[in-house]
Design an enzyme around this catalytic site. Sequence first.
Site, PDB file in Angstrom:
ATOM      1  N   CYS A  79     -17.365  -0.024  17.894  1.00 56.58           N
ATOM      2  CA  CYS A  79     -18.815  -0.477  17.457  1.00 56.58           C
ATOM      3  C   CYS A  79     -18.776  -1.871  16.734  1.00 56.58           C
ATOM      4  CB  CYS A  79     -19.313   0.482  16.288  1.00 56.58           C
ATOM      5  SG  CYS A  79     -19.098   2.316  16.936  1.00 56.58           S
TER       6      CYS A  79
ATOM      7  N   CYS B  18     -19.512   2.256   6.181  1.00 59.41           N
ATOM      8  CA  CYS B  18     -20.056   1.630   4.924  1.00 59.41           C
ATOM      9  C   CYS B  18     -20.974   2.606   4.152  1.00 59.41           C
ATOM     10  CB  CYS B  18     -20.843   0.187   5.321  1.00 59.41           C
ATOM     11  SG  CYS B  18     -22.199   0.309   6.285  1.00 59.41           S
TER      12      CYS B  18
END
Length: 435
Positions: free
Chosen positions: A256, A377
């Site tokens: 990604c 994150c």
Amino acid sequence: MAKSKILCARSAAALVIQRVTQGQSLTTASVDIIKRLDETQRSLFQQLAYGVIRWHPLLEALSQQLLSKPLKSKDGDIQALLLIGIYQLRSLRIPDHAALSETVSACKLLNKSWASGLMNACLRNYQRQQQAMEKSIAEQPVSQYAHPAWLIEKYQNDWPELWQNILTANNQQPPMMLRVNRREYSTSEYLELLAKAGIQGEAIENCPQGILLEQACDVFALPGFVEGAVSVQDGAAQKVADLLELQSEQRILDACAAPGGKTCHILERFPANQVTALDISEERLKQVNENLSRLHLSADCLAANASDTLNWWNGEQFDRILIDAPCSGSGVIRRHPDIKLLRKPDDIEQLALQQRALLDNLWPLLKPDGLLVYTTCSAFKQENELQIEAFLQRQPDAMEQHPAKAPARRVRFGYQLLPGDNDLDGFYYACLRHR
């Protein structure tokens, strides 16, 4: 909507904030608006747009006390402008008279002169009643912490002793951090270049190529930026390359990859390695190519859904796989305050399903004794340690590997940086070895 006339910082910020409340990201919402601004207005525009979105739940609560009835949905720009006015009066060093008069004037640039009187009355009322109004909402968690209730509850459940620290960190302005291209300079050499350019910075602890700037600056003011000497990247994201245990002649998948920071960091370590950089978005993949080009690096960039391996994989396994998984972004709200408005409670379950699919479908692509690093994150356990715990239960040939140097606090599975830890973004890391 205003016509394509030149805007001022306040009217431009109002249009962008309106778009964000309608579901656009701050970045996307700003693209065409910023072109209609004089360059001298852009810094204030940025300050207003990000500041109001950051404190939106609090500012909304204050605005509701000023309006006798809610504005119509078609007047979302005027509602946003009211929040801008309140934000200036309570948070910025702009003189009150200037903040008030300029905000009232901005109504005309939005083609809504009728709102000038309303805006003037509301902001003057706020000036007179500020103390009482602030006090009346001070005990409400949504206003006190400037987060939607569901987000507050989620942090409370996952981090019962630290949730207040996280919310406080989320509301801070993020620092600017750099990653020095070690093919060009050592960190100490680049710090000297910065000092000569009048830019103050310091090395980031436990982050070999990382520099924390005393103040944010334009990237083009950074020595050698255009030539690839340095990139902008938070220290939390820089830790990923260390966890991959990179060596020469490896075949690596960045599943990604956009916008390409980690892809480039991997290649800065070993430029000759064969790196495949995937991203589901062809548009975002352009950023990866731009970053690679600026740093004089090369990778195989493919626009594809990483989970759908039949459509892109050539059958050759990888030595290393990085899954920087799509996630809630609950660890980087200080950088992306629009997450507070855009993310919904149901999103977490959907994201967890995507993360599970990436882990399950990419694991067979890893060579025996290969290493897969899973990162997000996010600060939510459902996307992080619980995701990895469930994966290890499904995959008997997978084992968690503990890196020689822990990148963050140890949790049941993997490692978690919380927002603000050592001034870094919130980040999760897990290292999985193929038995």
